[in-house]
Scaffold this active site. Structure first.
Site, PDB file in Angstrom:
ATOM      1  N   THR A   1       0.855  -1.178   0.000  1.00  0.00           N
ATOM      2  CA  THR A   1       0.000   0.000   0.000  1.00  0.00           C
ATOM      3  C   THR A   1       0.887   1.223   0.000  1.00  0.00           C
ATOM      4  O   THR A   1       2.049   1.140   0.411  1.00  0.00           O
ATOM      5  CB  THR A   1      -0.921   0.025   1.238  1.00  0.00           C
ATOM      6  OG1 THR A   1      -1.645   1.252   1.281  1.00  0.00           O
ATOM      7  CG2 THR A   1      -0.125  -0.101   2.521  1.00  0.00           C
TER       8      THR A   1
ATOM      9  N   CYS B   1      -1.652   5.140  -5.340  1.00  0.00           N
ATOM     10  CA  CYS B   1      -2.482   4.268  -4.507  1.00  0.00           C
ATOM     11  C   CYS B   1      -2.499   2.933  -5.217  1.00  0.00           C
ATOM     12  O   CYS B   1      -2.659   2.887  -6.447  1.00  0.00           O
ATOM     13  CB  CYS B   1      -3.894   4.822  -4.351  1.00  0.00           C
ATOM     14  SG  CYS B   1      -5.015   3.684  -3.503  1.00  0.00           S
TER      15      CYS B   1
END
Length: 233
Positions: free
Chosen positions: A83, A196
């Site tokens: 992430t 992202c």
């Protein structure tokens, strides 16, 4: 071959991409029936997101540090956090383990420098776009960072959490993202960081002429290469 410790589940949709890319790169580099030696610790993203929205970064750092410690104890040689946003607490995780942590912003900055990008747009969660923990690594590499305006940041953030993290890929959201990208290119962006790990589910390089830097692909590829470096040298 080194064993990769993956902290995933943020969200699990993009963690799938990490696993696929890592194994694909290793197969291409080593041939035969080679695949990755990796250990996955997948967290409950609901718990992590509640920490994010409430600003309880200490709790999220503790959750991910515990995951990293478990991966280290299980035999991982280095850690990959699957992430972008949770690299806000990467330094705290690193303090709790004795093995390296492969930072997603560092490998992205290396890729940008290799492609001679001087000004780049950054899309991601509101935390990644607005706070300094990610942007400063890019800026300190000598690269100017542009982000969308406040309204557009809300569109990007809401699409990530309310659609992409739930596995929803919408044509209207793709259109909105491409419009935002066009505006940033008009401001001088020479490339766009898909900052992202879910954005790559929505936007791919064939959707736009501006170079895209998908952090999921960059991070996972580097993890694979780092795991086999002893074999190919």
């Amino acid at each position: 071959m080194k064993t990769i410790g993956l902290i995933g589940g943020m969200s699990w949709e993009s963690t799938i991409t990490y696993y696929q890319v890592i194994n694909t790169v290793i197969k291409e580099k080593l041939g035969g029936l080679h695949s990755s030696k990796c250990i996955l610790y997948s967290v409950d993203f609901q718990e992590i997101e509640e920490c994010q929205s409430s600003g309880n970064w200490e709790k999220s750092a503790k959750i991910l540090s515990d995951a990293a410690i478990n991966l280290q104890d299980a035999g991982a040689n280095f850690i990959v956090i699957c992430t972008n946003t949770m690299h806000k607490v990467a330094h705290k995780i690193q303090q709790n383990i004795s093995i390296p942590l492969l930072h997603i912003a560092n490998v992205t900055a290396d890729e940008l420098k290799e492609k001679k990008i001087k000004k780049v747009a950054l899309l991601g969660t509101k935390y990644t776009m607005e706070q300094d923990f990610y942007k400063n690594i890019i800026i300190n590499s000598g690269i100017e960072v542009l982000i969308p305006n406040e309204e557009e940041r809300s569109i990007v953030n809401n699409t990530i959490f309310n659609e992409l993290c739930l596995g929803i890929v919408s044509k209207s959201s793709k259109k909105s993202f491409l419009s935002i990208i066009d505006k940033l290119v008009n401001q001088g962006a020479e490339g766009v960081i898909l900052g992202c790990t879910e954005i790559g589910l929505l936007i791919q390089q064939n959707d736009t002429s501006v170079p895209l830097f998908d952090t999921t692909l960059i991070h996972a590829t580097q993890a694979a290469l780092d795991s086999i470096v002893d074999d190919i040298n």
